[in-house]
Scaffold this active site. Structure first.
Site, PDB file in Angstrom:
ATOM      1  N   SER A   1     -20.118  12.017  63.849  1.00  0.00           N
ATOM      2  CA  SER A   1     -19.549  11.378  62.664  1.00  0.00           C
ATOM      3  C   SER A   1     -18.505  12.264  62.000  1.00  0.00           C
ATOM      4  O   SER A   1     -17.738  11.784  61.179  1.00  0.00           O
ATOM      5  CB  SER A   1     -20.606  11.153  61.590  1.00  0.00           C
ATOM      6  OG  SER A   1     -21.780  10.670  62.088  1.00  0.00           O
TER       7      SER A   1
ATOM      8  N   HIS B   1     -15.930   7.420  67.868  1.00  0.00           N
ATOM      9  CA  HIS B   1     -16.794   7.257  66.702  1.00  0.00           C
ATOM     10  C   HIS B   1     -17.014   5.775  66.404  1.00  0.00           C
ATOM     11  O   HIS B   1     -16.148   5.100  65.845  1.00  0.00           O
ATOM     12  CB  HIS B   1     -16.171   7.981  65.495  1.00  0.00           C
ATOM     13  CG  HIS B   1     -17.029   7.961  64.278  1.00  0.00           C
ATOM     14  ND1 HIS B   1     -16.536   8.001  63.008  1.00  0.00           N
ATOM     15  CD2 HIS B   1     -18.381   7.888  64.145  1.00  0.00           C
ATOM     16  CE1 HIS B   1     -17.533   7.957  62.139  1.00  0.00           C
ATOM     17  NE2 HIS B   1     -18.656   7.884  62.808  1.00  0.00           N
TER      18      HIS B   1
ATOM     19  N   GLU C   1     -13.192   4.856  66.098  1.00  0.00           N
ATOM     20  CA  GLU C   1     -12.152   5.878  65.951  1.00  0.00           C
ATOM     21  C   GLU C   1     -12.107   6.690  67.241  1.00  0.00           C
ATOM     22  O   GLU C   1     -13.159   7.153  67.707  1.00  0.00           O
ATOM     23  CB  GLU C   1     -12.483   6.817  64.782  1.00  0.00           C
ATOM     24  CG  GLU C   1     -12.409   6.165  63.406  1.00  0.00           C
ATOM     25  CD  GLU C   1     -12.770   7.125  62.272  1.00  0.00           C
ATOM     26  OE1 GLU C   1     -12.125   7.066  61.220  1.00  0.00           O
ATOM     27  OE2 GLU C   1     -13.718   7.930  62.425  1.00  0.00           O
TER      28      GLU C   1
ATOM     29  N   ASN D   1     -14.850   8.664  57.358  1.00  0.00           N
ATOM     30  CA  ASN D   1     -15.777   9.487  56.573  1.00  0.00           C
ATOM     31  C   ASN D   1     -15.052  10.421  55.607  1.00  0.00           C
ATOM     32  O   ASN D   1     -15.587  10.790  54.568  1.00  0.00           O
ATOM     33  CB  ASN D   1     -16.718  10.268  57.487  1.00  0.00           C
ATOM     34  CG  ASN D   1     -17.838   9.373  57.976  1.00  0.00           C
ATOM     35  OD1 ASN D   1     -18.181   8.386  57.314  1.00  0.00           O
ATOM     36  ND2 ASN D   1     -18.401   9.674  59.125  1.00  0.00           N
TER      37      ASN D   1
END
Ligand SMILES: NC(=O)c1ccc[n+]([C@@H]2O[C@H](COP(=O)([O-])OP(=O)(O)OC[C@H]3O[C@@H](n4cnc5c(N)ncnc54)[C@H](O)[C@@H]3O)[C@@H](O)[C@H]2O)c1
Length: 287
Positions: free
Chosen positions: A119, A140, A152, A191
């Site tokens: 992550s 991701h 991603e 994130n």
């Protein structure tokens, strides 16, 4: 090279979701975890998800059986030796990820791409455990994998253009919308943007500016987000948020202008980390 057989390392929340979407795209899948019970739990989660699809008339029972028939569970990493592409989804712990990549590098054919579903962590550092850093890439996915569109694709320092192209095509073949993250930065895109949202929401609540309900309501109605920050934190796990924020602080040092809210730390200390009704922010909400 055609990707016919996919290895997935880790049968947890993300691993079983990734195994499911790969099998739905027509690939044979070998999903590995460290204990039989974890493998069985992962296979059970896929079965349950697909059974709901059949129940709702979204797929035929025969389709479900065909998908399940393409997924094999194992506790032996060596069963991934003939895979054409491998995706790692073990715990978010760098030493563990490096150990897994070192082992995969030894057993997989040299041309096989090794992807990580981390992550937030450095693709370059994970790739350093292998002799093929050009073939290591971040992939991701988001939770729940079968429902969330985005994947991603992250470049480590040495990831080749070909690796990015093959991985992008593979993700798109699984029905995902891809974005390329050109630099190996902590948290990538989503994130990196999400953690400040969590932190600011917690500070606003903690300093008495607004109630948790009103902050969630404001973000939903004012920004058109489907979930408010507290709802989303309870869904993804406050502990994961705290780990990622701590990692950002270690890696980004003075670049970060915000600090960890006390409430988030307290929830983790108390073991109330969300993902279940009655845990996480839900506790404060009741007060
Ligand atoms: N949960 C999320 O919302 C989310 C979203 C995107 C990415 N991620 C990332 O995906 C990865 C996995 O997260 P998760 O939520 O699925 O965790 P999880 O705890 O649900 O699953 C991890 C699994 O890995 C297994 N495992 C540990 N060591 C292993 C090994 N050596 N070989 C095989 N399996 C091993 C564990 O037994 C466990 O079943 C983490 O890097 C996480 O940061 C999580």
């Amino acid at each position: 090279m055609e990707i016919k057989k996919v290895g997935v390392v880790g049968a947890g929340t993300m691993g079983n979701g990734i195994a499911q979407v790969a099998a739905m795209a027509g690939c044979d899948v070998v999903m590995r975890d460290i204990k039989d019970e974890f493998v069985e739990r992962g296979i059970g989660a896929i079965d349950k998800f697909l059974a709901k699809g059949v129940e709702k008339g979204k797929m035929e029972a025969a389709q479900k059986d065909a998908i399940m028939g393409r997924i094999k569970g194992t506790t032996e990493l060596s069963d991934l030796a003939d895979c054409d592409f491998v995706i790692e989804a073990v715990l978010e712990v760098m030493d563990l990820k490096q150990e897994v990549f070192g082992q995969l590098d030894k057993i997989c054919r040299p041309e096989v791409i090794l992807a990580t579903n981390t992550s937030s962590m450095s693709i370059t550092t994970i790739a350093a455990a292998t002799q093929r850093p050009d073939k290591v890439v971040g992939m991701h996915f988001f939770n729940p994998v079968p429902l969330m569109k985005l994947c991603e694709i992250i470049r480590g320092h040495a990831t080749s253009d070909e690796t990015v192209a093959v991985t992008t095509k593979f993700a798109e073949g699984m029905g995902k919308l891809t974005v390329e993250v050109k630099k190996d930065v902590p948290g990538f895109i989503v994130n990196r943007i999400l953690m400040p949202l969590f932190v600011e929401a917690a500070w606003l609540y903690e300093t008495g500016v607004a109630s948790m309900e009103d902050i969630d309501k404001a973000v939903k109605a004012g920004l058109n987000h489907p979930m408010g920050p507290f709802e989303l934190m309870d869904f993804t796990g406050v502990d994961i948020g705290v780990n990622v924020i701590n990692y950002f602080h270690e890696e980004l040092n003075k670049e970060l202008k915000w600090v960890m809210p006390h409430t988030m730390k307290d929830l983790v200390k108390a073991g109330k980390v969300g993902r279940k009704a009655g845990q996480g922010w839900f506790d404060y909400r009741k007060k």
